[in-house]
Design a protein around this motif. Structure first.
Motif: not given
Length: 323
Positions: A123, A292, A170-172, A228-229, A153, A224-226
């Motif tokens: 991310d 993060t 990651s920003q999961a 989704r957020q 991710l 992907e993570g950011s």
């Protein structure tokens, strides 16, 4: 239950075949197979591998011949893994991970390092905070090599489970089974605007006003993570943005914003790292942060990893106190 039984039978059959008739397999066979298995599309897999589609198809056919099993069911409309292909995908990933780990270990030993931490990055992690963390590690743990791996991710999560990585940023949004995480840091969500834009009349951009303009966002495969957020945040507000472009990097996002294709939505560290003369950033009204996280297996960490985790906590505390 029937699927698991079928997978178990396929696993035994494939293992028996390999034990009976060892084949001359190359690393590229595994790399090519994994790419096709993950994309389930030969053209996209070839593009990902930077090769033509025809040699990729030949390698997959050659691999199936070597194994004596069919790995894919292909039609003119779709590509699917067979049961044997599903089993082989799991094992192929494990083999590649083990090989990469062995190569990295040998290189670390040659450089004189006695301990190595393998940290995955997904991310597009904040480079300023990351460099400060690495500098602290180098000063306080000089005999520990910190190896960084930029991966999607999904690959980070697989690598954590297989032991390829000791931890990963990651920003999961969620913690998958067997994975624990701690907050590393958070960034304000900002709107990137062309230097002459009506929304610049606001010091804090109302989301109701921003939604009227086309949105340029980072592609979910790259961030992907950011992604989704941000999508989760917009959905909670009932906002359906008009997507004009999906870009591979935040640098390219700023280029499109400067050219007037739309407005961008990014966390502040990305916006600061990708500054553009013709782009101005403003915070969102009401405030919103992109978090993060540092993720690892839900097991007792080694002493070097524990020290690394503690440094991440202290880094976040120092960042908060300086803002």
């Amino acid at each position: 239950m029937e699927l698991w039984k079928s997978l178990a039978i396929a696993h035994k059959t494939l293992a028996a075949r390999l034990a009976k008739e060892p084949c001359e397999m190359e690393v590229r066979h595994l790399r090519y197979f994994i790419a096709v298995a993950e994309e389930l599309h030969f053209a996209r897999a070839a593009q990902r591998l930077h090769i033509e589609q025809s040699p990729l198809s030949r390698v997959i056919k050659n691999l199936e011949h070597l194994l004596g099993v069919k790995l894919f069911d292909r039609t003119t409309r779709s590509t699917r893994l067979t049961l044997a292909g599903q089993v082989f995908l799991d094992e192929a990933r494990h083999v590649l991970f083990s090989l990469q780990r062995a190569i990295a270990s040998a290189k670390a030993a040659a450089k004189g390092y006695r301990v190595r931490l393998r940290i995955a990055l997904s991310d597009d992690i904040d480079p300023v905070r990351l460099s400060a963390l690495l500098a602290q590690c180098r000063e306080e743990d000089s005999d520990v090599e910190v190896r960084l791996f930029e991966v999607p991710l999904t690959q980070q999560l697989v690598g954590l489970r297989y032991g390829l990585y000791d931890a990963g940023f990651s920003q999961a949004l969620d913690e998958p089974d067997g994975i624990v995480s701690q907050i590393a840091w958070s960034d304000s969500l900002v709107v990137a605007l062309p230097s002459r834009h009506p929304l610049l009349a606001h010091k804090h951009i109302p989301i109701e006003e921003m939604r009227r303009y086309p949105l340029i966002q980072c592609h979910p495969q790259n961030c992907e993570g950011s992604h989704r957020q941000i999508q989760h945040y917009l959905r909670t507000l009932g906002v359906e943005p008009i997507i004009s472009e999906q870009v591979a990097t935040f640098d390219l996002m700023m280029v499109f914003v400067a050219a007037g294709f739309g407005v961008g939505l990014a966390n502040e560290s990305h916006a600061n790292a990708c500054r553009h003369l013709d782009v101005v950033t403003r915070p969102l009204s009401g405030g919103r942060a992109v978090v993060t996280r540092l993720m690892r297996l839900d097991t007792e960490p080694s002493a070097p990893l524990r020290r690394f985790l503690d440094r991440v906590v202290s880094l976040d505390a120092c960042t908060d106190s300086s803002t």
